[in-house]
Design a protein around this motif. Structure first.
Motif, PDB file in Angstrom:
ATOM      1  N   GLU A 294     -49.419 114.807  47.155  1.00 22.46           N
ATOM      2  CA  GLU A 294     -48.086 114.535  47.702  1.00 22.46           C
ATOM      3  C   GLU A 294     -47.009 115.149  46.817  1.00 22.46           C
ATOM      4  O   GLU A 294     -46.037 115.741  47.310  1.00 22.46           O
ATOM      5  CB  GLU A 294     -47.874 113.019  47.825  1.00 22.46           C
TER       6      GLU A 294
ATOM      7  N   ARG B 276     -44.471 118.300  48.033  1.00 26.21           N
ATOM      8  CA  ARG B 276     -43.016 118.181  48.035  1.00 26.21           C
ATOM      9  C   ARG B 276     -42.358 118.961  46.896  1.00 26.21           C
ATOM     10  O   ARG B 276     -41.143 118.973  46.765  1.00 26.21           O
ATOM     11  CB  ARG B 276     -42.620 116.709  47.941  1.00 26.21           C
TER      12      ARG B 276
ATOM     13  N   ASN C 182     -46.650 102.105  46.206  1.00 31.17           N
ATOM     14  CA  ASN C 182     -45.517 101.967  47.128  1.00 31.17           C
ATOM     15  C   ASN C 182     -44.228 102.494  46.512  1.00 31.17           C
ATOM     16  O   ASN C 182     -43.439 103.180  47.190  1.00 31.17           O
ATOM     17  CB  ASN C 182     -45.339 100.511  47.528  1.00 31.17           C
TER      18      ASN C 182
ATOM     19  N   MET D 140     -44.358 106.330  46.448  1.00 31.72           N
ATOM     20  CA  MET D 140     -44.223 106.900  47.793  1.00 31.72           C
ATOM     21  C   MET D 140     -42.804 106.749  48.314  1.00 31.72           C
ATOM     22  O   MET D 140     -42.253 107.666  48.945  1.00 31.72           O
ATOM     23  CB  MET D 140     -45.202 106.217  48.751  1.00 31.72           C
ATOM     24  N   ASN D 141     -42.154 105.588  48.050  1.00 28.72           N
ATOM     25  CA  ASN D 141     -40.767 105.413  48.475  1.00 28.72           C
ATOM     26  C   ASN D 141     -39.868 106.447  47.819  1.00 28.72           C
ATOM     27  O   ASN D 141     -38.962 107.004  48.444  1.00 28.72           O
ATOM     28  CB  ASN D 141     -40.278 103.996  48.130  1.00 28.72           C
TER      29      ASN D 141
ATOM     30  N   GLN E 132     -40.434 109.839  49.437  1.00 26.23           N
ATOM     31  CA  GLN E 132     -39.815 109.897  50.760  1.00 26.23           C
ATOM     32  C   GLN E 132     -38.299 109.996  50.649  1.00 26.23           C
ATOM     33  O   GLN E 132     -37.656 110.680  51.456  1.00 26.23           O
ATOM     34  CB  GLN E 132     -40.231 108.680  51.574  1.00 26.23           C
TER      35      GLN E 132
ATOM     36  N   ASP F  26     -37.174 113.565  50.125  1.00 25.07           N
ATOM     37  CA  ASP F  26     -37.278 114.506  51.235  1.00 25.07           C
ATOM     38  C   ASP F  26     -35.911 114.931  51.756  1.00 25.07           C
ATOM     39  O   ASP F  26     -35.773 115.993  52.362  1.00 25.07           O
ATOM     40  CB  ASP F  26     -38.086 113.876  52.380  1.00 25.07           C
TER      41      ASP F  26
ATOM     42  N   SER G  19     -36.291  98.546  57.475  1.00 23.83           N
ATOM     43  CA  SER G  19     -36.554  99.881  56.936  1.00 23.83           C
ATOM     44  C   SER G  19     -35.388 100.795  57.263  1.00 23.83           C
ATOM     45  O   SER G  19     -34.840 100.744  58.376  1.00 23.83           O
ATOM     46  CB  SER G  19     -37.852 100.457  57.533  1.00 23.83           C
TER      47      SER G  19
ATOM     48  N   ARG H  67     -35.851 104.044  57.007  1.00 28.41           N
ATOM     49  CA  ARG H  67     -36.524 105.274  57.377  1.00 28.41           C
ATOM     50  C   ARG H  67     -37.006 105.178  58.812  1.00 28.41           C
ATOM     51  O   ARG H  67     -37.622 104.189  59.199  1.00 28.41           O
ATOM     52  CB  ARG H  67     -37.714 105.522  56.437  1.00 28.41           C
TER      53      ARG H  67
ATOM     54  N   GLY I  15     -40.388 103.702  60.048  1.00 31.19           N
ATOM     55  CA  GLY I  15     -40.959 102.888  58.994  1.00 31.19           C
ATOM     56  C   GLY I  15     -41.259 101.483  59.461  1.00 31.19           C
ATOM     57  O   GLY I  15     -40.558 100.919  60.306  1.00 31.19           O
TER      58      GLY I  15
END
Length: 498
Positions: free
Chosen positions: A359, A363, A392, A395-396, A399, A402, A447, A449, A452
């Motif tokens: 990941e 990115r 978590n 990953m948050n 994201q 992004d 969320s 997102r 999400g």
């Protein structure tokens, strides 16, 4: 780049070491073979030259035993035609002098030694010109042979090509030498040198046959070494590919395990959230349905009010359906996690970052984390729960990045201590947390997102609280978000027992 060097450096060093070991082995094998060939050729050359000089001793001994002829009947006069290496034969009869007045003194001295030693002896020796005299003292006639060394070499049986061979062969006595085979000129002082020195088999002609060879770097088996280097590279490339596949498979298995645990925990969160969210609409549906039934039982029935009650029941049912729609497909229940135990926070972070390496690479994010910056921070936590929280949070952060140009993306992770608590901080430079979203950040199903589920942070906070810790969020300066996880440190007595 540094990470790539750390990852690939070990394989390059292994290839260099393997190539070096193989090159040394091949070079030593080649040198051993060259030395063996050299010694074989040198011994054959020594045997051939020994046979030649011993033959001269035999010629003189034969002459001494023959009846001395007279005039044209002298047997020695035919020797130069039979042995081209014998240039001249002299004889001295009793009470006469040697015919060669210049060499008479040397021949007389050699004759005296020959009578004393009862063998042939050297007289005039000029190795620079490749000539020498060999004298045999006998009665009634003594003989002397003038020998040409160049003509004495049996080139037909010689083991080497005198023009192409790199081996230098010479006959030496004292400071004098005669070169039989020049060999190849040395290209320098570097390299390896082979040599063999052995006296000829005739005591009367005590010459040392000296063979020498210089092996330069250019004669090493570079093609074989290059082939070995390519083979080693292919072997290590295969091992590297197999290792990457094994790591990728293990990463996928660990991610699957984390995903199963996450879904299981999410199921608990969903259950609690659904119970809370569905309680009100289902209660309203029940109340409106009962009211509509009573209104319909009246005489005459109050159809308008009943219709209104049923409409409200429909709206509440739709609300309940919306809540149920949030529930995602879950997988079969995995094994439950273990008990709370001492864990090194840096190791958990490093494991999570390893799992998320694809990941990060996809990115273009290089996380800043130095596991050695602090002494190991040992916290009391449940393994899978802590792994899920760190997963978590990372990953948050990914994201959130992004929405930031790839060249500006930054993510840093730090581990430390704050009193009796271990501290894990994950900071990104994304757009940060909107003020209106901050109060609801850890609510289930909330969320920011699109698409999400809104359970990651809620689940993480629940897991942190269950282990006696906490999870908080704040905006970072000049932009971005910072999540801080606090967990109780391992007690000193417990750590000593561990």
């Amino acid at each position: 780049m540094k990470q790539w060097l750390r990852t690939q450096g070990g394989w390059w060093l292994a290839w260099l070491a393997l190539t070096a070991v193989g090159a040394v082995w091949l070079a030593r094998a080649e040198l051993a073979q060259l030395q063996q060939d050299f010694e074989t050729d040198a011994r054959i050359a020594h045997r051939l030259m020994s046979q030649q000089v011993v033959q001269y001793d035999a010629v003189l001994a034969t002459l001494a035993l023959l009846e001395p002829g007279d005039g044209a009947d002298r047997p020695e006069q035919r020797l130069p035609s039979v042995y081209p290496s014998i240039l001249r034969v002299q004889r001295r009869e009793r009470d006469q002098a040697w015919p060669d007045e210049k060499q008479a003194g040397a021949l007389a001295a050699a004759e005296a030694r020959s009578r004393s030693e009862r063998r042939a002896e050297l007289a005039g020796l000029d190795l620079a010109q490749g000539r020498y005299e060999l004298v045999m003292g006998a009665t009634p006639v003594s003989y002397a042979l003038e020998i040409d060394l160049a003509g004495s070499v049996p080139w037909r049986d010689w083991p080497m090509d005198p023009k192409q061979s790199p081996v230098r062969v010479s006959l030496q006595r004292g400071a004098q030498q005669f070169v039989l085979q020049p060999g190849r000129a040395e290209a320098g002082t570097s390299g390896w040198r082979f040599s063999l020195t052995k006296p000829l088999a005739s005591p009367s002609q005590p010459f040392d046959l000296v063979a020498e060879r210089h092996v330069g770097w250019a004669e090493l088996p570079w093609r074989s070494i290059a082939g070995w280097a390519v083979a080693a590279a292919l072997l290590l490339a295969g091992l590297w590919t197999a290792q990457r596949q094994r790591i990728a498979r293990r990463r996928a298995e660990d991610l699957l395990r984390l995903g199963q645990v996450a879904r299981l925990n999410a199921l608990g969160e969903l259950s609690a959230g659904l119970a809370h969210e569905l309680n009100q609409p289902l209660t309203a549906v029940l109340a409106n349905a009962q009211a509509a039934r009573r209104l319909l039982d009246e005489d005459p029935p109050d159809l308008a009010t009943a219709r209104n009650a049923m409409g409200q029941a429909v709206e509440q049912a739709r609300r309940a359906a919306g809540v149920v729609g949030r529930l995602r497909r879950v997988i079969e229940r995995p094994e439950a996690g273990g008990d709370v135990k001492p864990l090194v926070l840096q190791e958990v972070v490093r494991s999570a970052m390893h799992l998320l390496a694809p990941e990060f690479a996809q990115r273009g994010v290089a996380a800043q984390f130095d596991a050695t910056a602090q002494a190991p921070v040992r916290v009391q936590a449940e393994t899978v729960a802590l792994e899920q929280i760190v997963h978590n949070l990372l990953m948050n952060a990914l994201q959130a990045l992004d929405l930031v140009p790839a060249s500006e993306r930054r993510l840093s992770v730090s581990v430390g201590r704050n009193g009796q608590e271990g501290v894990l901080t994950v900071t990104d430079n994304g757009r940060g947390i909107a003020p209106e979203a901050m109060p609801r950040l850890f609510e289930p199903f909330f969320s920011t997102r699109e698409g999400g589920l809104g359970l990651g942070l809620s689940l993480s906070e629940t897991l942190a609280s269950g282990m006696g810790g906490s999870l908080t969020a704040a905006n970072a300066a000049p932009r971005g978000a910072r999540f801080t996880l606090l967990l109780p440190l391992v007690a000193a007595s417990t750590e000593r027992m561990a």
